[in-house]
Design a protein around this motif. Structure first.
Motif, mmCIF file in Angstrom:
data_model
loop_
_atom_site.group_PDB
_atom_site.id
_atom_site.type_symbol
_atom_site.label_atom_id
_atom_site.label_comp_id
_atom_site.label_asym_id
_atom_site.label_seq_id
_atom_site.Cartn_x
_atom_site.Cartn_y
_atom_site.Cartn_z
ATOM 1 N N THR A 187 -7.502 6.960 -3.828
ATOM 2 C CA THR A 187 -7.368 7.806 -5.009
ATOM 3 C C THR A 187 -8.352 8.953 -4.833
ATOM 4 N N PRO A 188 -7.888 10.176 -5.090
ATOM 5 C CA PRO A 188 -8.769 11.331 -4.867
ATOM 6 C C PRO A 188 -10.005 11.277 -5.760
ATOM 7 N N GLY A 189 -11.070 11.863 -5.261
ATOM 8 C CA GLY A 189 -12.303 11.936 -6.037
ATOM 9 C C GLY A 189 -12.153 12.872 -7.226
ATOM 10 N N SER A 190 -12.872 12.587 -8.265
ATOM 11 C CA SER A 190 -12.879 13.421 -9.468
ATOM 12 C C SER A 190 -14.166 13.117 -10.216
ATOM 13 N N ALA A 191 -14.259 13.577 -11.438
ATOM 14 C CA ALA A 191 -15.442 13.282 -12.244
ATOM 15 C C ALA A 191 -15.585 11.773 -12.441
ATOM 16 N N LYS A 192 -14.456 11.074 -12.467
ATOM 17 C CA LYS A 192 -14.486 9.618 -12.624
ATOM 18 C C LYS A 192 -14.617 8.907 -11.284
ATOM 19 N N GLY A 193 -14.626 9.689 -10.216
ATOM 20 C CA GLY A 193 -14.773 9.104 -8.887
ATOM 21 C C GLY A 193 -13.436 8.752 -8.278
ATOM 22 N N GLY A 194 -13.396 8.715 -6.989
ATOM 23 C CA GLY A 194 -12.204 8.310 -6.264
ATOM 24 C C GLY A 194 -12.486 6.974 -5.629
ATOM 25 N N GLY A 195 -11.780 6.703 -4.589
ATOM 26 C CA GLY A 195 -12.058 5.461 -3.897
ATOM 27 C C GLY A 195 -10.897 5.022 -3.040
ATOM 28 N N ALA A 196 -11.068 3.849 -2.504
ATOM 29 C CA ALA A 196 -10.043 3.252 -1.655
ATOM 30 C C ALA A 196 -10.049 1.748 -1.888
ATOM 31 N N ARG A 197 -8.884 1.184 -1.704
ATOM 32 C CA ARG A 197 -8.766 -0.265 -1.816
ATOM 33 C C ARG A 197 -7.647 -0.718 -0.899
ATOM 34 N N LEU A 198 -7.670 -1.990 -0.563
ATOM 35 C CA LEU A 198 -6.598 -2.526 0.259
ATOM 36 C C LEU A 198 -5.372 -2.762 -0.606
ATOM 37 N N SER A 199 -4.216 -2.424 -0.059
ATOM 38 C CA SER A 199 -2.955 -2.741 -0.728
ATOM 39 C C SER A 199 -2.729 -4.242 -0.599
ATOM 40 N N SER A 200 -1.714 -4.735 -1.262
ATOM 41 C CA SER A 200 -1.418 -6.171 -1.128
ATOM 42 C C SER A 200 -1.064 -6.495 0.321
ATOM 43 N N LEU A 201 -0.351 -5.591 0.999
ATOM 44 C CA LEU A 201 -0.054 -5.821 2.409
ATOM 45 C C LEU A 201 -1.341 -5.764 3.226
ATOM 46 N N GLY A 202 -2.245 -4.863 2.900
ATOM 47 C CA GLY A 202 -3.524 -4.771 3.598
ATOM 48 C C GLY A 202 -4.312 -6.066 3.489
ATOM 49 N N GLN A 203 -4.350 -6.638 2.299
ATOM 50 C CA GLN A 203 -5.043 -7.910 2.098
ATOM 51 C C GLN A 203 -4.380 -9.027 2.905
ATOM 52 N N GLU A 204 -3.065 -9.017 2.925
ATOM 53 C CA GLU A 204 -2.303 -10.024 3.668
ATOM 54 C C GLU A 204 -2.544 -9.893 5.178
ATOM 55 N N VAL A 205 -2.462 -8.667 5.688
ATOM 56 C CA VAL A 205 -2.673 -8.427 7.113
ATOM 57 C C VAL A 205 -4.085 -8.848 7.507
ATOM 58 N N LEU A 206 -5.087 -8.460 6.724
ATOM 59 C CA LEU A 206 -6.470 -8.817 7.039
ATOM 60 C C LEU A 206 -6.656 -10.328 7.022
ATOM 61 N N SER A 207 -6.091 -10.984 6.038
ATOM 62 C CA SER A 207 -6.206 -12.442 5.938
ATOM 63 C C SER A 207 -5.583 -13.136 7.149
ATOM 64 N N HIS A 208 -4.384 -12.700 7.540
ATOM 65 C CA HIS A 208 -3.730 -13.295 8.708
ATOM 66 C C HIS A 208 -4.502 -12.993 9.992
#
Length: 123
Positions: A68-89
């Motif tokens: 999510t782009p940065g703004s006054a509220k801040g941006g960030g990054a997170r793993l998608s559900s597929l990202g979590q699944e791939v990392l777990s496997h």
């Protein structure tokens, strides 16, 4: 005593879709909440981290990292559900492979290997 160190890399064409470093980056993104903070934690440049994330996102049917782009509220990054699944496997596969040091093939190789390399005869 010899050590067994296996590195698992999954390829998408010529691109590494995931390997140990990319998995560590995904873990850092989970804990830090942004690509830049994850890069700092791993002592790498933001550009390098972004390029690794971009490569991962291009190799799977859906992106592994959502930003999510940065703004006054801040941006960030997170793993998608597929990202979590791939990392777990991937982590499960790593654990399974690292548990192979007692297999007969490894033991045969370890028995035939010297503790240290011989001095080169090339002068």
């Amino acid at each position: 005593m010899q050590r067994l160190k296996l590195k698992i890399q999954l390829y998408c064409g010529d691109e590494i879709a995931i390997g140990p470093g990319k998995a560590d980056l995904l873990d850092a993104i989970i804990h830090e909440g942004s690509i830049s903070a994850a890069a700092r934690k791993m002592d790498m440049s933001y550009r390098r981290a972004w390029l690794l994330v971009d490569a991962m996102n291009r190799c799977w049917r859906e992106p592994l990292v959502e930003t999510t782009p940065g703004s006054a509220k801040g941006g960030g990054a997170r793993l998608s559900s597929l990202g979590q699944e791939v990392l777990s496997h991937y982590r499960a596969l790593q654990a399974r492979v690292q548990g192979t040091s007692d297999c007969p093939d490894y033991l045969a190789l370890a028995e035939a290997m010297l503790d240290e390399a011989k001095i080169s005869q090339r002068g």
